[in-house]
Write an enzyme that holds these catalytic residues in place. Sequence first.
Site, mmCIF file in Angstrom:
data_model
loop_
_atom_site.group_PDB
_atom_site.id
_atom_site.type_symbol
_atom_site.label_atom_id
_atom_site.label_comp_id
_atom_site.label_asym_id
_atom_site.label_seq_id
_atom_site.Cartn_x
_atom_site.Cartn_y
_atom_site.Cartn_z
ATOM 1 N N HIS A 49 4.881 -0.598 31.806
ATOM 2 C CA HIS A 49 5.318 -1.153 30.716
ATOM 3 C C HIS A 49 6.259 -2.757 31.562
ATOM 4 O O HIS A 49 5.997 -3.964 30.582
ATOM 5 C CB HIS A 49 6.464 -0.092 30.282
ATOM 6 C CG HIS A 49 7.229 -1.180 28.937
ATOM 7 N ND1 HIS A 49 6.673 -1.314 27.571
ATOM 8 C CD2 HIS A 49 7.886 -1.976 29.092
ATOM 9 C CE1 HIS A 49 7.794 -1.654 26.765
ATOM 10 N NE2 HIS A 49 7.890 -2.475 27.776
ATOM 11 N N GLU A 50 6.688 -2.958 31.802
ATOM 12 C CA GLU A 50 7.700 -4.269 32.632
ATOM 13 C C GLU A 50 6.676 -5.197 33.495
ATOM 14 O O GLU A 50 6.947 -6.426 33.054
ATOM 15 C CB GLU A 50 8.611 -3.721 33.274
ATOM 16 C CG GLU A 50 9.941 -3.371 32.743
ATOM 17 C CD GLU A 50 10.341 -3.224 31.871
ATOM 18 O OE1 GLU A 50 10.389 -4.409 31.374
ATOM 19 O OE2 GLU A 50 10.799 -2.147 31.245
ATOM 20 N N HIS B 73 5.683 -7.438 30.251
ATOM 21 C CA HIS B 73 6.419 -8.247 29.543
ATOM 22 C C HIS B 73 6.614 -9.388 30.669
ATOM 23 O O HIS B 73 6.209 -10.398 29.891
ATOM 24 C CB HIS B 73 8.015 -7.472 29.777
ATOM 25 C CG HIS B 73 8.157 -6.534 29.028
ATOM 26 N ND1 HIS B 73 7.944 -7.801 27.010
ATOM 27 C CD2 HIS B 73 8.999 -5.933 28.444
ATOM 28 C CE1 HIS B 73 8.723 -6.156 26.707
ATOM 29 N NE2 HIS B 73 8.853 -5.137 26.974
ATOM 30 N N GLU C 170 6.677 -7.070 22.935
ATOM 31 C CA GLU C 170 6.813 -5.523 22.743
ATOM 32 C C GLU C 170 5.469 -5.399 22.404
ATOM 33 O O GLU C 170 5.197 -4.189 23.495
ATOM 34 C CB GLU C 170 7.977 -5.050 22.148
ATOM 35 C CG GLU C 170 7.949 -3.492 22.459
ATOM 36 C CD GLU C 170 8.885 -3.144 23.608
ATOM 37 O OE1 GLU C 170 9.422 -3.960 24.567
ATOM 38 O OE2 GLU C 170 8.568 -2.192 23.944
#
Length: 503
Positions: free
Chosen positions: A267-268, A271, A297
């Site tokens: 997830h990170e 980003h 997101e």
Amino acid sequence: MTDYTAKLQALRAHLAEVSLLNGISAALYWDQMTYMPRGGAAVRSKQLAYLSQQTHARFTDPALGKLLDDLMPYAESLPADSDDAALIRVTHREYQRAVKVPAELVAAIAQHTSETYQVWTEARPANDFSRLQPYLEQTLNLSYRYAECFAPYDHVADPLIDAADYGMKADDIKALFSQLRAALVPLAQAITDQAPADDTFLHQHYPSEDIERFTTDVIKRFGYDFERGRLDKTAHPFAVRLNSGDVRITTRYPENTLSDPLFSTLHEAGHAMYEQGIKADYEGTPLAAGTSAGVHESQSRLWENVVGRSYAFWQYFYPHLLSIFPRQLNGISLDQFYRAVNKVERSLIRTEADEVTYNLHVMIRFDLELQLLEGTLRIADLPEAWHARYQADLGVRAPDDRDGVLQDVHWYGMLIGGAFQSYTLGNILAAQFYAKALSEHPEIPDEIGRGEFSTLHSWLRENIYQHGSKYTAPELIARTVGKLDVTPYLTYLRQKYGALYRL
Ligand code: ZN
């Protein structure tokens, strides 16, 4: 013309200074959240508050406003997609927003939210909402005061939503959510009517250094650049941009879980790849940032879920994972593992929720925020309102407030309003962007099945990453997929979970 050239140079010089201050704050923030000893906390908060005041003062300097006013006719004379025009236009818009909020209010918000956050870190483990109640009442006051700076508005939450997701209003989100909800509730029902997937093998000891070895390999293949980033440990995972050559990510390794560190890292990295992919020329300007919270997101959830929880992905990576954890995954087939990492259940914790029920968690928070701001719900009644909505929407009730109203940091570290809609916008957009990339490159799933991601990564860099904030979220969406639309997301969920649960 030369007059404009000189003014543009002066604009860039002024903005470069603001950007330096932002980069310094980011480095101090990263340090605070990773390796700073506890003893450093008190002075570090002061340092960060001081820097945020300096940054706000530099950015709201009337000299900057004058430069921007002078440059606006020049921007309008340039082609709409010119970088210089975008720089002037975007900075002008952000300047206009920043000067509407008095410096005194900015400082009051910074100080109050940082105090509230400190109290939350103690009150949550102690399950003590009453300690936070007076703080939240003050947060709600400050949220009103912030919204008032942008009056007139249609809904008091609109300025707060607009600050995170430019161009969106409470009514737009409500319409979108009710459409989504009508489809998600029966889908979740049909799935949870069946026997739950077995995921017990995910909950045992997985040594953190082995997980990190695996995730590091995966995100390198995704395209996360370790020459311009690094991965560290923290309590609450985040990604942070220090500058274009340094975009860091963090993760955590709670005891007895594989999924949490694995998927938070993917997830990170999503980003961070967005920030790493922004055109290097934009460094030192407001264009060097993701364009909105919802679009940001979408990039994290695309890599975490659409890619990272796909069958093709695990076809390639499961044998690798098995070779690292032969004991923990002994006898577990690829199909069993795939079902486990896509288990759907009515649960209490948003961050651990599956793709099908996740948005129901978001909608509860969004509706409660609106009620607080509309004055139809009192802070004192918030804990019980939380339980009632979980009971009604998900059929579960937290045993306490710790996993109820105290669960998420947002209301305790920011203003109330505008904090949650971005997650669901991100899910919707992730499916739209992915469907678009697939329509242009149908070979993407086969590549994922071979552990290759360059076609997908290039498509995202070309169409989304490189632009930074050059285009607003509505402009970027118009250029890539037309308009925000829940259909590709619902199609994605129905196909994936329809196959998994034979619906
Ligand atoms: Zn995120």
